[in-house]
Design a protein around this motif. Structure first.
Motif, PDB file in Angstrom:
ATOM      1  N   GLN A  67      23.260  21.758 -25.110  1.00  0.00           N
ATOM      2  CA  GLN A  67      22.318  20.741 -24.406  1.00  0.00           C
ATOM      3  C   GLN A  67      21.302  20.144 -22.351  1.00  0.00           C
ATOM      4  OE1 GLN A  67      23.890  17.416 -27.290  1.00  0.00           O
ATOM      5  NE2 GLN A  67      21.770  16.737 -26.594  1.00  0.00           N
ATOM      6  N   PRO A  68      21.107  20.988 -21.954  1.00  0.00           N
ATOM      7  CA  PRO A  68      21.343  21.369 -20.727  1.00  0.00           C
ATOM      8  C   PRO A  68      20.022  19.909 -20.325  1.00  0.00           C
ATOM      9  CG  PRO A  68      19.745  23.423 -21.661  1.00  0.00           C
ATOM     10  CD  PRO A  68      20.848  22.359 -22.434  1.00  0.00           C
ATOM     11  N   ILE A  69      20.083  20.287 -18.849  1.00  0.00           N
ATOM     12  CA  ILE A  69      19.435  18.729 -18.126  1.00  0.00           C
ATOM     13  C   ILE A  69      17.802  19.264 -18.621  1.00  0.00           C
ATOM     14  CG2 ILE A  69      20.481  17.162 -17.003  1.00  0.00           C
ATOM     15  CD1 ILE A  69      19.358  19.070 -14.433  1.00  0.00           C
TER      16      ILE A  69
ATOM     17  N   GLN B  27      22.898  11.393  -7.979  1.00  0.00           N
ATOM     18  CA  GLN B  27      21.791  12.019  -6.640  1.00  0.00           C
ATOM     19  C   GLN B  27      22.067  13.030  -7.212  1.00  0.00           C
ATOM     20  OE1 GLN B  27      19.945  10.635  -3.694  1.00  0.00           O
ATOM     21  NE2 GLN B  27      20.027  12.085  -4.492  1.00  0.00           N
ATOM     22  N   ALA B  28      22.798  13.553  -7.783  1.00  0.00           N
ATOM     23  CA  ALA B  28      22.981  16.177  -8.333  1.00  0.00           C
ATOM     24  C   ALA B  28      22.427  15.353  -9.975  1.00  0.00           C
ATOM     25  CB  ALA B  28      24.346  15.890  -8.756  1.00  0.00           C
ATOM     26  N   ILE B  29      22.231  14.234 -10.533  1.00  0.00           N
ATOM     27  CA  ILE B  29      21.607  14.792 -11.369  1.00  0.00           C
ATOM     28  C   ILE B  29      19.797  14.155 -11.413  1.00  0.00           C
ATOM     29  CG2 ILE B  29      20.579  12.778 -14.054  1.00  0.00           C
ATOM     30  CD1 ILE B  29      24.001  12.546 -13.793  1.00  0.00           C
ATOM     31  N   ARG B  30      19.149  13.387 -10.032  1.00  0.00           N
ATOM     32  CA  ARG B  30      18.376  13.565  -9.889  1.00  0.00           C
ATOM     33  C   ARG B  30      17.886  14.394  -8.882  1.00  0.00           C
ATOM     34  NH1 ARG B  30      16.482   7.878  -9.321  1.00  0.00           N
ATOM     35  NH2 ARG B  30      17.385   6.362 -10.498  1.00  0.00           N
ATOM     36  N   PHE B  31      18.508  15.037  -8.688  1.00  0.00           N
ATOM     37  CA  PHE B  31      18.283  15.871  -8.252  1.00  0.00           C
ATOM     38  C   PHE B  31      17.931  17.294  -8.823  1.00  0.00           C
ATOM     39  CE2 PHE B  31      20.060  16.154  -3.179  1.00  0.00           C
ATOM     40  CZ  PHE B  31      19.377  14.865  -2.756  1.00  0.00           C
ATOM     41  N   GLY B  32      18.568  17.708 -10.066  1.00  0.00           N
ATOM     42  CA  GLY B  32      18.829  18.724 -11.126  1.00  0.00           C
ATOM     43  C   GLY B  32      17.775  17.972 -11.964  1.00  0.00           C
ATOM     44  N   VAL B  33      17.245  17.009 -12.263  1.00  0.00           N
ATOM     45  CA  VAL B  33      16.156  16.825 -12.541  1.00  0.00           C
ATOM     46  C   VAL B  33      14.653  17.618 -11.345  1.00  0.00           C
ATOM     47  CG1 VAL B  33      14.568  14.712 -14.097  1.00  0.00           C
ATOM     48  CG2 VAL B  33      17.147  14.706 -14.211  1.00  0.00           C
TER      49      VAL B  33
ATOM     50  N   ALA C 243      15.070  17.206 -21.027  1.00  0.00           N
ATOM     51  CA  ALA C 243      16.287  16.790 -22.155  1.00  0.00           C
ATOM     52  C   ALA C 243      15.879  15.288 -21.817  1.00  0.00           C
ATOM     53  CB  ALA C 243      17.762  17.160 -22.177  1.00  0.00           C
ATOM     54  N   GLU C 244      15.799  14.499 -22.747  1.00  0.00           N
ATOM     55  CA  GLU C 244      15.801  13.324 -23.572  1.00  0.00           C
ATOM     56  C   GLU C 244      17.207  12.923 -23.254  1.00  0.00           C
ATOM     57  OE1 GLU C 244      13.918  11.205 -26.694  1.00  0.00           O
ATOM     58  OE2 GLU C 244      11.709  12.836 -26.228  1.00  0.00           O
ATOM     59  N   ARG C 245      17.539  13.818 -23.999  1.00  0.00           N
ATOM     60  CA  ARG C 245      19.447  13.840 -24.277  1.00  0.00           C
ATOM     61  C   ARG C 245      20.439  14.733 -23.450  1.00  0.00           C
ATOM     62  NH1 ARG C 245      23.002  10.547 -26.694  1.00  0.00           N
ATOM     63  NH2 ARG C 245      24.648  11.608 -27.478  1.00  0.00           N
ATOM     64  N   SER C 246      21.298  14.430 -22.648  1.00  0.00           N
ATOM     65  CA  SER C 246      21.845  16.056 -21.766  1.00  0.00           C
ATOM     66  C   SER C 246      22.835  15.516 -22.137  1.00  0.00           C
ATOM     67  CB  SER C 246      21.125  16.313 -20.910  1.00  0.00           C
ATOM     68  OG  SER C 246      21.990  17.259 -20.071  1.00  0.00           O
ATOM     69  N   LYS C 247      24.247  16.682 -22.407  1.00  0.00           N
ATOM     70  CA  LYS C 247      25.962  16.616 -22.392  1.00  0.00           C
ATOM     71  C   LYS C 247      25.585  17.459 -21.558  1.00  0.00           C
ATOM     72  CE  LYS C 247      26.843  18.778 -27.080  1.00  0.00           C
ATOM     73  NZ  LYS C 247      27.352  19.600 -25.878  1.00  0.00           N
ATOM     74  N   PHE C 248      27.471  17.218 -21.026  1.00  0.00           N
ATOM     75  CA  PHE C 248      28.226  18.120 -20.690  1.00  0.00           C
ATOM     76  C   PHE C 248      29.125  18.367 -21.623  1.00  0.00           C
ATOM     77  CE2 PHE C 248      26.587  15.208 -16.810  1.00  0.00           C
ATOM     78  CZ  PHE C 248      26.581  16.290 -15.781  1.00  0.00           C
ATOM     79  N   ASP C 249      30.332  19.826 -21.249  1.00  0.00           N
ATOM     80  CA  ASP C 249      30.966  20.179 -21.794  1.00  0.00           C
ATOM     81  C   ASP C 249      31.792  21.370 -21.343  1.00  0.00           C
ATOM     82  OD1 ASP C 249      29.492  20.449 -24.691  1.00  0.00           O
ATOM     83  OD2 ASP C 249      27.591  21.117 -23.006  1.00  0.00           O
TER      84      ASP C 249
ATOM     85  N   LEU D  94      24.109  12.392 -21.678  1.00  0.00           N
ATOM     86  CA  LEU D  94      22.937  11.288 -20.275  1.00  0.00           C
ATOM     87  C   LEU D  94      21.462  10.924 -20.823  1.00  0.00           C
ATOM     88  CD1 LEU D  94      23.280  13.808 -17.216  1.00  0.00           C
ATOM     89  CD2 LEU D  94      24.478  11.541 -17.519  1.00  0.00           C
ATOM     90  N   GLU D  95      20.984  10.215 -20.952  1.00  0.00           N
ATOM     91  CA  GLU D  95      19.490  10.152 -21.503  1.00  0.00           C
ATOM     92  C   GLU D  95      18.496   9.668 -19.998  1.00  0.00           C
ATOM     93  OE1 GLU D  95      19.176   8.871 -24.501  1.00  0.00           O
ATOM     94  OE2 GLU D  95      21.128   7.898 -24.980  1.00  0.00           O
ATOM     95  N   LEU D  96      18.042  11.210 -20.343  1.00  0.00           N
ATOM     96  CA  LEU D  96      16.720  11.455 -18.607  1.00  0.00           C
ATOM     97  C   LEU D  96      15.618  11.435 -18.770  1.00  0.00           C
ATOM     98  CD1 LEU D  96      18.660  14.617 -18.305  1.00  0.00           C
ATOM     99  CD2 LEU D  96      19.213  12.533 -16.835  1.00  0.00           C
ATOM    100  N   SER D  97      15.156  10.280 -20.104  1.00  0.00           N
ATOM    101  CA  SER D  97      13.842  10.119 -19.745  1.00  0.00           C
ATOM    102  C   SER D  97      13.287   9.150 -18.978  1.00  0.00           C
ATOM    103  CB  SER D  97      13.308   9.753 -21.256  1.00  0.00           C
ATOM    104  OG  SER D  97      13.324  10.451 -22.678  1.00  0.00           O
ATOM    105  N   GLU D  98      13.820   8.574 -18.799  1.00  0.00           N
ATOM    106  CA  GLU D  98      13.132   7.234 -17.676  1.00  0.00           C
ATOM    107  C   GLU D  98      13.343   8.131 -16.049  1.00  0.00           C
ATOM    108  OE1 GLU D  98      14.341   3.416 -16.945  1.00  0.00           O
ATOM    109  OE2 GLU D  98      14.316   3.229 -19.300  1.00  0.00           O
ATOM    110  N   THR D  99      14.610   8.564 -15.877  1.00  0.00           N
ATOM    111  CA  THR D  99      15.114   9.678 -14.501  1.00  0.00           C
ATOM    112  C   THR D  99      13.890   9.882 -14.668  1.00  0.00           C
ATOM    113  OG1 THR D  99      17.235   9.477 -15.187  1.00  0.00           O
ATOM    114  CG2 THR D  99      16.717  10.030 -12.981  1.00  0.00           C
ATOM    115  N   ALA D 100      13.278  10.892 -15.710  1.00  0.00           N
ATOM    116  CA  ALA D 100      12.585  11.886 -15.606  1.00  0.00           C
ATOM    117  C   ALA D 100      11.358  11.197 -15.050  1.00  0.00           C
ATOM    118  CB  ALA D 100      11.935  13.263 -16.999  1.00  0.00           C
TER     119      ALA D 100
END
Ligand code: ADP
Ligand code: ZN
Ligand code: MG
Length: 501
Positions: A99-101, A56-62, A73-79, A291-297
């Motif tokens: 690689q922020p969202i 949910q947090a990722i969806r909210f961020g997007v 980002a198509e591809r995003s990661k945590f550090d 994270l692969e975010l294209s679909e979520t976006a």
């Protein structure tokens, strides 16, 4: 003589309104919970645990990134961002580095009394991270830590240095808060710490002819952790004055520094010299896959609601409301919904929506009665638009009664009050309380005389014995008074007058 142009950029943290924390299943927003009760091995940073990102947090961020016109980002990661502090049990914060969202967006703002009327503020990036715990310092000199907040989800939004005045920064923050509320991703309440802001400011020197005197960008001051809109504006104003003095003494800031806002003294105070990014020894979080975010976006694009700016301009165009009124209305989504429903009832009533003249008149009535009268009555009672008893249907009916002069302003206010009290429709209230009826004898006598002299043929026929014409004459009086004449009184007056002429 030189002049100095403020250069301002903001870094904003917004707490996301998810049920659980960023990387564990602990409750994220239990206000008033006992300290250190919403905790688990994950958010306490114990060895051997595995963080799991909150979908949910990722969806909210997007969603937030999309609303700020960013590329997702198509591809995003945590550090891991490493630093040592008592509010951070792992000694690193899980954040996002390279690689922020979301990146490369913008938000347009309008500046009513500003030197420039509009500005497009660049959004450098938006990334997800977890919040630190909360430190308390007691009066007896003890320091305590509450880990309930530790690990709650945040989105950090970084702007380009595109603001040219403290006022612009404040307007941006207000709009950002509204967007977060429209999206439902956060209550973004600054007082509750849902929205925190670091404000960066430097000055740029210009010659009298407007050309640049010196560098395009100079070392900046970062004012940390400001927690109210007013403080942001005040702190920036103070800092601009302070830096202007330094420049005028030919002693401008040579390195970037960090300061804090002391509201009691109304000054900024030096804190520590800024840590370099390298100090944090960022490296990819090995326990969380990218994270692969294209679909979520794509999904989130469909869920993107109408945003405040779009809603304001649409309501202005559709209903002929004034820009300042639409702004006030759209600042509260519930008020905006109520206004729209009222207008849709009204438009049904007027029928022809192309009649702009009439619509503007109605818009003035609606905004006047809604914003000054109804909102005033509500705040006197401590009520609010969501829970009040007046429905848009009844409010629209009320407006038509005012528009057709069946109600004047004084009685209108009484009726409105009664509507709030009883939740009844205005016509019913008027009948019940005999409000708005014309029972003033002098006023009614004038109308009766007018009707009699305008219908000499009917009068003559009545006097010649066609008594049923009395009903016709009563009808004419009703028509003249738009139904407000008191029926019994009208009948009597007509009978008396018809005898005497
Ligand atoms: P830092 O070195 O502090 O990490 P960044 O380049 O990451 O600096 O920018 C942090 C924030 O400061 C951003 O909001 C940015 O717009 C703003 N900023 C950067 N340079 C300046 C400047 N010279 N004057 C004012 N604000 C600036
Ligand atoms: Zn936890
Ligand atoms: Mg930075």
């Amino acid at each position: 003589m030189f002049s100095y142009e403020p250069i301002i950029g903001l870094e904003i943290h917004i707490q996301l309104k998810t049920k659980t924390k960023m990387f564990c299943a602990c409750s994220a927003h239990e206000t008033g919970a006992q300290p250190n009760t919403n905790v688990c091995p994950i958010c306490l940073g114990q060895p051997g645990v595995l963080p799991v990102p909150n979908e949910q947090a990722i969806r909210f961020g997007v969603l937030m990134g999309l609303a700020l016109n960013c590329s997702i980002a198509e591809r995003s990661k945590f550090d891991r961002k490493n630093y040592f502090y008592p509010d951070l049990p792992k000694a690193y914060q899980i954040s996002q580095f390279d690689q922020p969202i979301a990146t490369n967006g913008f938000l347009e703002i309008e500046i009513p009394n500003g030197a420039r009327k509009q500005a497009r503020i660049g959004i450098t990036r938006a990334h997800l991270e977890e919040d630190a715990a909360k430190l308390f310092h007691t009066e007896s000199g003890k320091s305590c830590v509450d880990f309930n907040r530790g690990g709650t989800p945040l989105i950090e939004i970084v702007t380009e240095p595109d603001f040219r005045s403290p006022q612009e920064a404040k307007i941006f923050l207000t709009e950002l808060r509204l967007i977060a509320r429209y999206l439902g991703v956060s209550d973004a309440d600054m007082e509750k710490g849902h929205l925190r802001c670091d404000a960066n400011v430097s000055l740029r020197r210009h010659n009298e002819d407007g050309t640049l005197a010196g560098a395009m960008f100079n070392p900046k001051t970062e004012i940390k952790n400001i927690n109210s809109f007013r403080h942001v504006e005040r702190a920036l104003e103070y800092e601009i004055e302070r830096q202007t003095r330094l420049w005028e003494e030919e002693n401008p800031p040579k390195i970037s520094t960090t300061r804090g806002w002391n509201d009691a003294r109304q000054i900024t105070e030096e804190q520590r010299s800024k840590e370099e990014a390298a100090d944090y020894r960022y490296f990819p979080e090995p326990d969380i896959p990218a994270l692969e975010l294209s679909e979520t976006a794509e999904d989130m694009k469909k869920e993107l609601p109408e945003l405040p700016a779009a809603r304001r301009s649409r309501m202005q165009n559709e209903f002929g409301l004034k820009p300042s009124d639409t702004r006030q209305i759209c600042d509260d989504p519930a008020l905006a919904d109520f206004t729209e429903q009222t207008f849709s009832e009204l438009l049904e009533w007027v029928g022809d929506t192309s009649e702009v003249e009439g619509l503007n008149g109605l818009a003035r009535l609606v905004s006047g009665w809604l914003l000054s009268k109804l909102m005033g009555l509500l705040s006197e009672r401590g009520g609010d638009i969501k829970t009040m008893k007046i429905t848009p249907e009844n409010f629209a009916e009320f407006i038509t009664l005012i528009a057709t002069k069946k109600l004047n302003n004084t009685i209108g206010l009484k009726v409105l009050n009664e509507m709030l009290e009883a939740g009844d429709d205005p016509t019913h209230i008027m009948e019940e309380q005999r409000l708005g009826q014309m029972d003033d004898e002098v006023e009614l006598a004038e109308v009766v005389n007018r009707v009699l002299s305008a219908n000499p043929v009917e009068v003559a026929r009545y006097q010649a014995g066609e008594e049923q014409l009395l009903t016709f004459l009563i009808g004419m009086v009703m028509k003249e008074t738009e139904g407000t004449a008191e029926p019994a009184l009208t009948r009597n007056m007509l009978l008396v007058k018809l005898k005497s002429i």
